[in-house]
Scaffold this active site. Sequence first.
Site, PDB file in Angstrom:
ATOM      1  N   HIS A   1     -19.599   2.268  -6.996  1.00  0.00           N
ATOM      2  CA  HIS A   1     -20.298   1.816  -7.980  1.00  0.00           C
ATOM      3  C   HIS A   1     -21.218   0.600  -6.927  1.00  0.00           C
ATOM      4  CE1 HIS A   1     -21.298  -0.471 -11.827  1.00  0.00           C
ATOM      5  NE2 HIS A   1     -22.326  -0.129 -11.212  1.00  0.00           N
TER       6      HIS A   1
ATOM      7  N   ARG B   1     -31.159   0.473  -8.607  1.00  0.00           N
ATOM      8  CA  ARG B   1     -30.879  -0.505  -9.275  1.00  0.00           C
ATOM      9  C   ARG B   1     -30.820  -0.419 -10.626  1.00  0.00           C
ATOM     10  NH1 ARG B   1     -34.002  -6.207  -8.397  1.00  0.00           N
ATOM     11  NH2 ARG B   1     -32.498  -7.521  -9.524  1.00  0.00           N
ATOM     12  N   ALA B   2     -29.890  -0.368 -11.373  1.00  0.00           N
ATOM     13  CA  ALA B   2     -29.641   0.020 -12.809  1.00  0.00           C
ATOM     14  C   ALA B   2     -30.390  -0.537 -13.896  1.00  0.00           C
ATOM     15  CB  ALA B   2     -28.230  -0.072 -13.192  1.00  0.00           C
ATOM     16  N   SER B   3     -30.742  -2.146 -13.620  1.00  0.00           N
ATOM     17  CA  SER B   3     -31.205  -2.913 -14.525  1.00  0.00           C
ATOM     18  C   SER B   3     -32.975  -2.396 -14.340  1.00  0.00           C
ATOM     19  CB  SER B   3     -31.293  -4.459 -13.959  1.00  0.00           C
ATOM     20  OG  SER B   3     -31.682  -4.870 -13.031  1.00  0.00           O
TER      21      SER B   3
ATOM     22  N   HIS C   1     -24.371   4.134 -17.693  1.00  0.00           N
ATOM     23  CA  HIS C   1     -24.965   2.988 -17.417  1.00  0.00           C
ATOM     24  C   HIS C   1     -26.180   2.842 -18.115  1.00  0.00           C
ATOM     25  CE1 HIS C   1     -25.327  -0.591 -14.861  1.00  0.00           C
ATOM     26  NE2 HIS C   1     -24.432  -0.212 -13.953  1.00  0.00           N
TER      27      HIS C   1
ATOM     28  N   TYR D   1     -24.636  -4.314 -20.615  1.00  0.00           N
ATOM     29  CA  TYR D   1     -23.433  -3.780 -20.015  1.00  0.00           C
ATOM     30  C   TYR D   1     -22.317  -3.567 -20.291  1.00  0.00           C
ATOM     31  CZ  TYR D   1     -27.024  -3.489 -15.694  1.00  0.00           C
ATOM     32  OH  TYR D   1     -28.042  -3.341 -14.741  1.00  0.00           O
TER      33      TYR D   1
ATOM     34  N   HIS E   1     -17.628  -1.077 -15.015  1.00  0.00           N
ATOM     35  CA  HIS E   1     -17.321  -2.583 -15.499  1.00  0.00           C
ATOM     36  C   HIS E   1     -15.978  -2.625 -16.158  1.00  0.00           C
ATOM     37  CE1 HIS E   1     -21.591  -1.878 -16.019  1.00  0.00           C
ATOM     38  NE2 HIS E   1     -21.620  -2.668 -14.941  1.00  0.00           N
TER      39      HIS E   1
ATOM     40  N   GLU F   1     -19.863  -2.716  -7.686  1.00  0.00           N
ATOM     41  CA  GLU F   1     -21.215  -3.360  -8.134  1.00  0.00           C
ATOM     42  C   GLU F   1     -21.936  -3.976  -7.054  1.00  0.00           C
ATOM     43  OE1 GLU F   1     -20.378  -4.783 -11.963  1.00  0.00           O
ATOM     44  OE2 GLU F   1     -22.463  -4.875 -12.626  1.00  0.00           O
TER      45      GLU F   1
ATOM     46  N   ARG G   1     -23.292 -12.723  -7.731  1.00  0.00           N
ATOM     47  CA  ARG G   1     -23.521 -12.870  -6.236  1.00  0.00           C
ATOM     48  C   ARG G   1     -22.635 -13.970  -5.646  1.00  0.00           C
ATOM     49  NH1 ARG G   1     -29.250  -9.901  -5.172  1.00  0.00           N
ATOM     50  NH2 ARG G   1     -29.071  -8.497  -6.699  1.00  0.00           N
TER      51      ARG G   1
END
Lengths: 337, 337
Positions: B6, B70-72, B177, B193, B222, B283, B289
């Site tokens: 991921h 990038r998922a978002s 996702h 998410y 997640h 992730e 971060r």
Amino acid sequence: MIIDCHGHYTTAPKGLQAWRDAQLAALKSGAPASKGAIKISDDEIRESLENAQLKLQRERGTDVTIFSPRASAMAHHIGDATTSLHWSQHCNDLIHRVCGLYPANFVGVCQLPQTPADPLANCIAELERCVNELAFIGCNLNPDPSGGYWGAPPLTDRYWYKFYEKMVELDVPAMVHVSATCNPNFHTTGSHYINADTTAFMQFLTADLFKDFPALRFIIPHGGGAVPYHWGRYRGLAQDMKRPLLTDLIRDNIFFDTCVYHMPGIALLLKIVPVDNILFGSEMVGAVRGIDPETGQYFDDTRRYLDQAASLSDADKRKIFEGNARKVYPRLKRSLA
Amino acid sequence: MIIDCHGHYTTAPKGLQAWRDAQLAALKSGAPASKGAIKISDDEIRESLENAQLKLQRERGTDVTIFSPRASAMAHHIGDATTSLHWSQHCNDLIHRVCGLYPANFVGVCQLPQTPADPLANCIAELERCVNELAFIGCNLNPDPSGGYWGAPPLTDRYWYKFYEKMVELDVPAMVHVSATCNPNFHTTGSHYINADTTAFMQFLTADLFKDFPALRFIIPHGGGAVPYHWGRYRGLAQDMKRPLLTDLIRDNIFFDTCVYHMPGIALLLKIVPVDNILFGSEMVGAVRGIDPETGQYFDDTRRYLDQAASLSDADKRKIFEGNARKVYPRLKRSLA
């Protein structure tokens, strides 16, 4: 004393549903809304409880249940403001009768006459009525009266502020509790409830609601949704966003119940969340009614998990079972006196 | 070998966003949609990875990342089918370039050109292109292309079946996702998410999808959302509904990653979910971060938690780090050869 902060009247006599069915039939036919009356005898109420909540209280050794109407039946998405008002008042009056018949066993928490995108005037009036006239000690606030389409403003939006002012004035907390979903993506008790808990927590994390309302208190049920399991994620997100530490965020304002139906989940909750922010709850008789074949005990007999938790001191247990509930629901004192 | 299942290209060179900005500006102005070209040099790609994903792979001692856009930023709710198709193809082509530059470090998973309520023909074609022409090994499937309003049919609905047929034919799994939410109730990485993970699991629990598709495989990221924390609730609901045991439900079809950012959460995951259904994931570089002040290490350095998990045998670790990924993504073998 053991106070269960999370119980719904899921076993109400059939007269309640009969009234609701008639209301919905009238709504469908376009007939004028009429509040009418619910036909339920005291004996029917006794019978509905004796073999359910009261029996389980006795068997499990719990004392008092903070009791509210069936959450999934609130269905704020159905009808209009009047539909919701009549239904909520009947449901709350029935809880009041339960508390009158068994004052040592039940204390009332009200359903609110919410309705999608409608101002909260009816909710404020019903909260006042229930607290001042029926001796209720809190309310269930639905963050999603649309029933799974999430059309209302977030709980941190000023939309809700007039209602919060009344909560603070009356010194009552709210349990954040959605109702049945009409969105086929969600299962009411399996995902919608849990998602709403997680959603509300994240809303609180990203806003300054408790700066505006330092005395506002919310119970996030079902063990806080996904939050304790993802506590590191939330600590990290809060840090990245320069938000307060989670323990500071929740200290006086956010509380989790213990409606987590297996020992490893409860152990995580106890390890992660400060003991001052945990309230005993079982959601009984509620989402899960069976016996766990792995333990031979009811899934929702959450007292057992707490009794088995080696990490809990007696003082901590007293907080979870009683002290924290008395702190979060100050009006409980009068009811129990 | 340690395979991270991921990872998203969250650090893509600014040329990608510049193209997207131009696309959205054209959409707003009503100009005809044009695919155009992305202007990014190989050096820019190298630079975007060397100090981010590659540096972290080296520091953390992981080998290969199963890498997707990038998922978002997928944002399937924006524009129409053509908007989504052009954007997805560019994002996927960029991942392909990454994998070409660093074939030992990255293997591609594709974004799908989903769009609300639109048939899945474009998704089927793009999946075929990515797998057959770009050597991708899986896809990210968004159960809510509306971006937080949950307007698509559940993942168990026949709406998705044509797509699933293609997944099975190509022998590729999907990670469930969602993308950014445009519903102010939700925080993209904090609640949307996690809610989507929980929602998908409950959909799978209540339907017979895997009877229709015994070879269909999903990764719920997640750490499975709220599911392991509420495993007792889900076991109880399944039992009340006469559904299969959860371990039978998930065995060959549902897998959880390890994107849970604290040790107690990982410990719960390992205790609850069969080791054969857990895939290492971080992730990284993603939702969180920062460095955890409690450990002095990155929140998302999930390898550390697994290394610290005393309960894990070496054989179990090998499954989580490598063996299960090879099982769930059979095409990985060719890429790593």
